[in-house]
Enzyme design. Structure first.
Site, PDB file in Angstrom:
ATOM      1  N   GLY A  46     -19.699  -9.601 -21.684  1.00 45.01           N
ATOM      2  CA  GLY A  46     -19.083  -9.203 -21.185  1.00 45.01           C
ATOM      3  C   GLY A  46     -18.311  -8.041 -21.956  1.00 45.01           C
ATOM      4  O   GLY A  46     -17.786  -8.266 -23.171  1.00 45.01           O
ATOM      5  N   ASP A 269     -23.217  -5.230 -10.730  1.00 44.50           N
ATOM      6  CA  ASP A 269     -23.795  -4.213 -11.511  1.00 44.50           C
ATOM      7  C   ASP A 269     -24.046  -3.264 -11.334  1.00 44.50           C
ATOM      8  O   ASP A 269     -24.497  -1.411 -11.604  1.00 44.50           O
ATOM      9  CB  ASP A 269     -23.700  -5.110 -13.022  1.00 44.50           C
ATOM     10  CG  ASP A 269     -24.370  -6.249 -12.880  1.00 44.50           C
ATOM     11  OD1 ASP A 269     -25.453  -5.849 -11.726  1.00 44.50           O
ATOM     12  OD2 ASP A 269     -24.929  -6.780 -13.461  1.00 44.50           O
ATOM     13  N   THR A 291     -32.715  -5.691 -18.991  1.00 48.08           N
ATOM     14  CA  THR A 291     -32.968  -7.007 -19.173  1.00 48.08           C
ATOM     15  C   THR A 291     -33.685  -6.591 -17.691  1.00 48.08           C
ATOM     16  O   THR A 291     -35.568  -6.984 -18.135  1.00 48.08           O
ATOM     17  CB  THR A 291     -32.741  -8.268 -18.914  1.00 48.08           C
ATOM     18  OG1 THR A 291     -31.015  -7.886 -19.245  1.00 48.08           O
ATOM     19  CG2 THR A 291     -33.290  -9.463 -18.993  1.00 48.08           C
TER      20      THR A 291
END
Length: 497
Positions: A46, A269, A291
């Protein structure tokens, strides 16, 4: 000589005085600068990033970075949400130390995971993560109430075994005392906003991933919730990105050394990242590349048809009641895993450069389950090539070349499916996120899709978070002007067909 010396001294005093005035003006301008603080938390790390506008451009400054990850706790993979909040406080204190006080703060994270609170707003149990096995077999419990096809037609959300709808069934079946005790359900970013502001709401983009949202009413599907036996009082009012929850609680303001507004961004996100697509047109084709590669477009109405389900598309909530009509593709996970096995000390740019020089043309199905969590990504790629009678790659560069070519072909197929389902022809693909810097893959994508590729910005999620706060503050008029600002603020690489 005395006259010349006096003249020089006079000029020097004037210069010093002017420098002091300019320095004071700069200090004043710095203190008056409108800062916005994005808390962007991913599955492995983060960070807190300050954003402001300067000469019309958006400027970013990272003030704090920290690690994250699921850990085994009480027999389950869980998130340490207390530590995450402590890191947010640490980052806010660093802003105060820098003398850069944000006017607002907003948090985005991953989707589907949640916490339960009791009547005293105390957390019940651990914040169990989506990779935990507690949902195994619980989909069948849901399907006893509503069939899989009907569930898709009703919600437009593709099946993922870790969706909130199945996680809640796990709580109901495995720890019924927790379900009975619970008074509030908050998604992870909503919980962090609650700790900051004391306000309990559920943000729209993350609520949509629960598979409990009605895409027509844009509200909770109360009938579905009743049928599944989930308590209605768990589910809080749904709010849109840009909602101002008010100030920090007095306790938090005293601890960090300043007060500011808590403004809800697109808390999912990917929802935040899509806000940062630097396009002038509303009808855009994008890949949020990390990812996972999340490839799709924005639509005003959810596409909840049987054909859409067959193509495995999902309708996730977006900014301003838009829908992110997209497909999950394996993405950079494959290349990251191959690098870790075969060349951990080699940079991604070197891998890209080496892969570009290979002549191997083998292609694998990048969405095959065999690549989801293999013991050896390189061996799975080799096995897939051997089983299909294609050339078997050797070493990192050939393996990378196969992966990059396979991803590009998967993007091309998905682009065709998006165009078929929406009836729109797209001239350009916008690639945002960390994978936007994969030069070789970008070139392959342009060639395979026969479309121009615009790659960037890399920090799309934090930029989208800050954009929502800027729009709420009136510094940016709307999403269109935000995207125009983003286009002129960050490097966007272009690849022609």
């Amino acid at each position: 000589l005395k006259k010349r010396l006096a003249s020089v001294l006079s000029q020097r005093k004037t210069t010093i005085r002017e420098e002091k005035i300019e320095s004071s003006a700069n200090d004043f301008a710095e203190n008056c600068m409108k800062y916005y603080l994005a808390v962007d938390i991913g599955a492995s790390s983060g960070r807190l990033i300050l954003g402001h506008r300067e000469e019309g451009k958006m400027i970013l400054e990272e003030v704090h970075r920290f690690g994250n990850g699921m850990e085994m706790q009480n027999g389950h993979l869980t998130w340490d949400v207390d530590q995450l909040f402590a890191e947010i406080i640490t980052g806010m204190k660093k802003c105060a130390e820098l003398g850069k006080f944000p006017g607002s703060i907003g948090v985005d994270t991953w989707a589907v995971d949640f916490v339960l609170l009791d009547a005293q707003d105390q957390r019940i149990g651990d914040a169990v993560g989506y990779r935990d096995h507690r949902t195994q077999g619980l989909d069948q419990k849901v399907y006893e109430v509503i069939g899989e096809e009907e569930l898709y037609l009703r919600t437009g959300i593709q099946k993922q075994p870790f969706n909130t709808i199945y996680q809640l069934m796990a709580v109901k079946e495995q720890t019924p005392e927790q379900m009975e005790q619970a008074e509030t359900l908050l998604m992870i970013p909503d919980y962090l906003h609650f700790l900051l502001s004391g306000q309990k709401v559920t943000e729209y983009t993350n609520a949509s991933t629960t598979q409990l949202l009605n895409p027509q009413t844009k509200d909770w599907d109360w009938d579905l919730i009743d049928r599944l036996g989930y308590k209605r009082e768990l589910f809080r009012k749904i709010c849109l990105p840009g909602t101002n929850l008010g100030s920090l609680t007095p306790e938090i303001a005293a601890e960090v050394g300043f007060n500011c507004a808590v403004v809800v961004p697109a808390t999912h996100d990917t929802g935040a990242a899509v806000m940062a697509v630097p396009a002038a047109d509303d009808q855009v084709l994008y890949i949020s590349s990390g990812t996972w590669s999340l490839m799709g477009t924005e639509v005003k109405e959810a596409i909840c048809t049987a054909e859409s389900q067959r193509y495995n598309f999902t309708n996730e909530g977006g900014y301003d009641y838009r829908f992110r009509y997209l497909k999950n593709i394996m993405g950079m996970w494959m290349i990251n895993s191959a690098r870790k096995e075969l060349a951990p000390d080699m940079s991604f740019s070197d891998i890209c450069e080496g892969a570009a020089k290979q002549s191997i043309s083998s292609i694998v199905d990048a969405n095959s389950d065999c690549f989801l969590a293999p013991e050896s990504m390189a061996k799975e790629v080799q096995n897939a090539c051997a089983e299909s009678g294609q050339q078997v790659p050797k070493g990192i560069w050939e393996t990378a070349a196969v992966i990059y070519n396979s991803l590009a072909e998967c993007y091309a197929q998905t682009a065709h499916e998006v165009e078929k389902m929406t009836g729109v022809s797209y001239d350009c693909i916008y690639i945002i996120g960390g994978g936007a810097n994969a030069d070789y893959l970008n070139r392959l994508t342009a060639k395979a899709c026969q479309k121009k590729v615009c790659a960037g910005p890399i920090e799309a999620t934090a930029i989208g978070n800050i954009s929502a706060q800027m729009i709420a503050a009136g510094e940016l008029e709307n999403l269109k002007t935000a995207r125009e600002c983003i286009y002129h603020s960050f490097d966007i690489a272009e690849y022609e067909v």
